[in-house]
Design a protein around this motif. Structure first.
Motif, PDB file in Angstrom:
ATOM      1  N   THR A 167     -75.774 -34.435  32.970  1.00  0.00           N
ATOM      2  CA  THR A 167     -76.273 -33.541  31.785  1.00  0.00           C
ATOM      3  C   THR A 167     -77.281 -32.936  32.569  1.00  0.00           C
ATOM      4  N   THR A 176     -71.075 -35.569  39.653  1.00  0.00           N
ATOM      5  CA  THR A 176     -70.954 -33.899  40.129  1.00  0.00           C
ATOM      6  C   THR A 176     -71.518 -33.762  41.545  1.00  0.00           C
ATOM      7  N   LYS A 177     -72.449 -34.296  41.806  1.00  0.00           N
ATOM      8  CA  LYS A 177     -72.584 -34.146  43.735  1.00  0.00           C
ATOM      9  C   LYS A 177     -71.227 -34.572  44.474  1.00  0.00           C
TER      10      LYS A 177
END
Ligand code: PDD
Length: 278
Positions: free
Chosen positions: A243, A206-207
């Protein structure tokens, strides 16, 4: 409607899905995992997760030649059979079932388990509290291993303090990451600061994805370690993961971050991430 899980080639009712008591994942934590977000029935950042899975497997010398196509097929089938629109997929590969002995067994097939569940994904999200705690993990945090006891202890510490996340701090005073997320701050010059990929942290997918999205949107991104003191003084703090997506942190231990409200950058980046995945 019964939940369906994938276990070593079979699709089974979730409640009956099981592995043997001598699975090395159970006995030694000898395995790796991935968590993939599903939005509007689409697998988000699938290639990134698959690439990291291959890397984790290789770093622990676990030979598991499964193709991207086959994993994607399993994921898609679970999304369909569990009627998931938004949710999460969990995949775990362990070194398989063998008589308990520390060294790696030979000629043992690895075990693959995949589960899926629906979750509620919202465009906006309330700001959360985080605490700081010592990072007690090993030196290979870049491997997404299922050995998560230090992370579980840290998260439990957060729960004890009514907090959403535990921010882990190394002995040199720098923050590594959250118990199950990467940490970012917006500094006084409006730069996005997050720790660079190394063995000290899990290189979040996600980063990675958010780094691309943010740089297209002209944000200045600085990848470096930062301290608890700097985090406390930040204009904004937020965490990212499959999440949490982008979740603002408005309180660190007893201190409010800035005025204690959710900041515009975290919200804009959350929207941009969700928009980008349409
Ligand atoms: N965890 N750092 C740690 C220690 C993590 O456990 C996670 C994710 C991340 C973020 O990685 P990604 O963006 O690829 O989800 C960073 C998952 C979600 C979990 O254990 O449930």
């Amino acid at each position: 409607m019964s939940r369906i899980a994938y276990v070593n080639g079979r699709y089974l009712p979730h409640k009956n899905a099981s592995v043997h008591i001598e699975d090395r994942g159970y006995q030694f934590g000898d395995g790796v995992y991935e968590v993939v977000l599903v939005l509007n029935k689409n697998l988000i950042d699938f290639e990134g997760h698959y690439t990291r899975l291959k890397r984790s497997l290789s770093e622990i010398s676990l030979d598991f030649p499964i193709s991207e196509t086959v994993i994607k097929q399993i994921f898609k089938r679970l999304v369909r059979s569990n009627h998931i629109t938004n949710g999460l997929i969990y995949l775990q590969v362990t070194r398989g079932v063998a008589d308990r002995a520390h060294q790696f067994p030979t000629n043992v097939p690895p075990a693959l388990v995949v589960t899926a569940k629906p979750t509620l994904i919202t465009k906006t999200v309330a700001g959360k509290k985080a605490i700081t705690t010592a990072d007690q993990r090993w030196d290979r945090r870049d491997i997404k291993t299922i050995q998560l006891l230090p992370n579980c202890i840290a998260k439990q510490e957060a729960v004890k303090h009514d907090a959403f996340e535990a921010i882990m701090v190394m002995q040199d005073g720098t923050i590594t990451e959250g118990a199950s997320s990467n940490l970012w701050m917006v500094d006084k010059d409006n730069q996005l600061v997050t720790r660079q990929a190394s063995n000290a942290i899990l290189n979040g997918i996600t980063k990675l994805s958010l780094t691309n999205i943010a740089s297209i949107r002209q944000y200045k991104i600085v990848e470096r370690p930062f301290t608890v003191e700097e985090a406390r003084e930040a204009k904004e703090l937020f965490v990212t993961s499959a999440t949490a997506i982008v979740t603002p942190i408005i309180q660190l231990n007893d201190d409010l971050i800035a005025d204690g409200n959710v900041g515009p950058v975290a919200l804009a980046l959350r929207s941009a991430y969700l928009e980008n995945t349409r």
